[in-house]
Design a protein around this motif. Structure first.
Motif, PDB file in Angstrom:
ATOM      1  N   LEU A 140       0.827  -1.206   0.000  1.00 20.23           N
ATOM      2  CA  LEU A 140       0.000   0.000   0.000  1.00 20.23           C
ATOM      3  C   LEU A 140       0.860   1.253   0.000  1.00 20.23           C
ATOM      4  O   LEU A 140       1.874   1.324   0.702  1.00 20.23           O
ATOM      5  CB  LEU A 140      -0.913   0.005   1.231  1.00 20.23           C
ATOM      6  N   ARG A 142       0.532   5.787  -0.244  1.00 22.20           N
ATOM      7  CA  ARG A 142      -0.302   6.983  -0.323  1.00 22.20           C
ATOM      8  C   ARG A 142      -0.422   7.452  -1.766  1.00 22.20           C
ATOM      9  O   ARG A 142       0.547   7.422  -2.520  1.00 22.20           O
ATOM     10  CB  ARG A 142       0.296   8.097   0.545  1.00 22.20           C
ATOM     11  N   ILE A 164      -5.725   6.266  -1.472  1.00 27.05           N
ATOM     12  CA  ILE A 164      -5.249   6.044  -0.118  1.00 27.05           C
ATOM     13  C   ILE A 164      -4.598   7.339   0.358  1.00 27.05           C
ATOM     14  O   ILE A 164      -3.691   7.857  -0.289  1.00 27.05           O
ATOM     15  CB  ILE A 164      -4.239   4.885  -0.070  1.00 27.05           C
ATOM     16  N   ILE A 167      -1.644   5.465   5.729  1.00 28.08           N
ATOM     17  CA  ILE A 167      -1.585   4.075   6.187  1.00 28.08           C
ATOM     18  C   ILE A 167      -1.197   4.115   7.659  1.00 28.08           C
ATOM     19  O   ILE A 167      -0.112   4.579   8.013  1.00 28.08           O
ATOM     20  CB  ILE A 167      -0.568   3.260   5.367  1.00 28.08           C
ATOM     21  N   ILE A 176      -6.184   1.357   6.688  1.00 26.86           N
ATOM     22  CA  ILE A 176      -6.081   2.168   5.481  1.00 26.86           C
ATOM     23  C   ILE A 176      -7.036   3.347   5.608  1.00 26.86           C
ATOM     24  O   ILE A 176      -8.242   3.171   5.795  1.00 26.86           O
ATOM     25  CB  ILE A 176      -6.451   1.358   4.226  1.00 26.86           C
ATOM     26  N   PHE A 178      -8.720   6.287   3.512  1.00 29.03           N
ATOM     27  CA  PHE A 178      -8.935   6.505   2.082  1.00 29.03           C
ATOM     28  C   PHE A 178     -10.011   7.565   1.859  1.00 29.03           C
ATOM     29  O   PHE A 178     -10.762   7.928   2.780  1.00 29.03           O
ATOM     30  CB  PHE A 178      -9.319   5.196   1.390  1.00 29.03           C
TER      31      PHE A 178
END
Length: 438
Positions: A140, A142, A164, A167, A176, A178
């Motif tokens: 993951l 950003r 995103i 995190i 997460i 988002f």
């Protein structure tokens, strides 16, 4: 977990209340950064295919009364159904609806975890639905584009896009944050990456933030399922009764329950709202008698009750007080204003300055949100301050009926507040507040 993650903010869990063998797909995701939308997010046919295994969830109690809605999806194999723990708590059974309007009743639970907010349920005889791909150990970042599918407000399989934004890692559990819009009823929905794999289980949004939404990293769901792969299913009724009995045997937990509510109607202003039966309501009709009974109560030693009386009697307020001293909630009518909620919104920065100027060591956390709950429109404000050595958080909701504005204020002691209780009551208050007709 919600207590750990949101110790400084009030989040509303998103279930809308009225109060095994296949592992994850590990295919490559490709690049996270690109100038055009990825294939899945820009492919309506692919999104439609994923939606065939997504469901609207209706939650029913032991009396077959509909008590809320949520979302869920099929994963691991055709037998398993994934949603949030807070969606199934208090449920006797779920009725789920697919994109074609077909319904299934689910009342068997494989495993659930309140802290992780995960529930894994079982179709009684399989489902004929494709299991959605879960991305094991997703990388993951950003800015990564994501797509959320869920059923907010009971609207089946709504699709929204975003990225995103952060995190978070809380005690080893990855969350997460988002921006894809979600709402009440989105709990248990899926957060997809650009390749169409599920990377998150949606569970909450920030009530005072703009598109600050949260999903549990799907790896936690995979790990939880693997730990409980050989567990025997049990009925939802049996599971919830066991939890209820555990709470009854634990005085600390039992004190915090706010599932039973009392309807309050203001004697002169006409608004009504439900409040927990363990709380007390102070207004001009009972303030003197209640003051006398509270004078010797240690729980209220830090509260300046002498200052409260003029507020309640002169402004015709009602103060709802938690008898355990955790939270104070005030509902009061302001003067009539020739303003709608949308017209009042630009005034919020000035209002925020006035509020923070009147509070000691105040810090503004958020202002400017406008949303609708229970048919009422609200502008919101959130601030922190210190009083008598205690760190407090104040959440104000400005509700409008025609040109009359009502102020709902929730003040929370940050050091002792039970976030689950605060969230449950705030949600219930806003859902049950009935304002006089304009």
């Amino acid at each position: 977990m919600k207590k750990r993650i949101f110790s400084c903010f009030l989040c509303i869990l998103l279930s809308f209340c009225f109060a095994t063998t296949a592992l994850a797909d590990t295919s490559s995701e490709g690049s996270f950064f690109f100038s055009a939308k990825s294939n899945f997010i820009n492919d309506p046919a692919a999104i439609e295919q994923k939606a065939q295994s997504m469901f609207l969830v209706e939650i029913y109690d032991e009396n077959a009364k509909l008590i809320g809605t949520g979302s869920g999806f099929v994963a691991f194999d055709e037998h398993l159904f994934i949603t949030n723990h807070h969606v199934v708590e208090d449920a006797a059974f779920l009725t789920i609806y697919d994109d074609m309007g077909n319904s299934h009743i689910i009342d068997l639970l494989i495993a659930a975890d309140e802290q992780l907010d995960i529930a894994i349920l079982e179709f009684d005889a399989g489902s004929n639905y494709d299991a959605l791909n879960l991305k094991a150990n997703p990388d993951l970042r950003r800015g990564q584009q994501v797509l959320a599918i869920g059923s907010p407000k009971g609207i089946l399989n709504t699709v929204s896009e975003g990225n995103i934004s952060a995190i978070l890692n809380e005690n080893g559990v990855e969350i997460i944050q988002f921006t894809a819009p979600i709402s009440h009823g989105s709990s248990g929905g899926a957060l997809f990456d650009d390749s169409g794999n599920i990377i998150g289980l949606v569970f909450a949004k920030h009530i005072e933030g703009e598109n600050m939404n949260y999903a549990l990293n799907i790896q936690s769901v995979i790990d939880f399922k693997n730990l409980n792969a050989h567990g025997n299913s049990k009925s939802l009724i049996a599971y919830n009764q066991l939890n209820t009995n555990s709470e009854k045997n634990n005085p600390a937990l039992n004190q915090k329950k706010t599932s039973d509510y009392i309807l309050y109607t203001h004697p002169t202003q006409g608004y009504s709202v439900e409040y927990p039966e363990s709380w007390i309501a102070l207004d001009s009709t009972n303030i003197e008698a209640m003051m006398k009974s509270l004078a010797d109560n240690e729980e209220f030693s830090s509260l300046n009750l002498e200052a409260v009386v003029p507020q309640i009697t002169q402004m015709e307020m009602t103060m709802f007080m938690d008898i355990f001293g955790t939270n104070i909630n005030i509902v009061g009518q302001e003067v009539g204003m020739s303003l709608t909620a949308s017209a009042f919104l630009p005034m919020m920065p000035q209002m925020a300055q006035q509020v923070t100027a009147s509070l000691p060591d105040a810090k503004l956390l958020d202002t400017g949100s406008l949303y609708e709950i229970g048919g009422n429109q609200y502008c919101t404000l959130c601030a922190s301050y210190t009083l008598a050595g205690s760190d407090l958080y104040v959440f104000q909701f400005y509700a409008f009926s025609g040109t009359t504005m009502y102020l709902i204020t929730l003040t929370m002691n940050a050091s002792v507040a039970d976030m689950d209780t605060v969230e449950a009551y705030t949600d219930h208050l806003l859902e049950t507040l009935v304002l006089p007709a304009a």
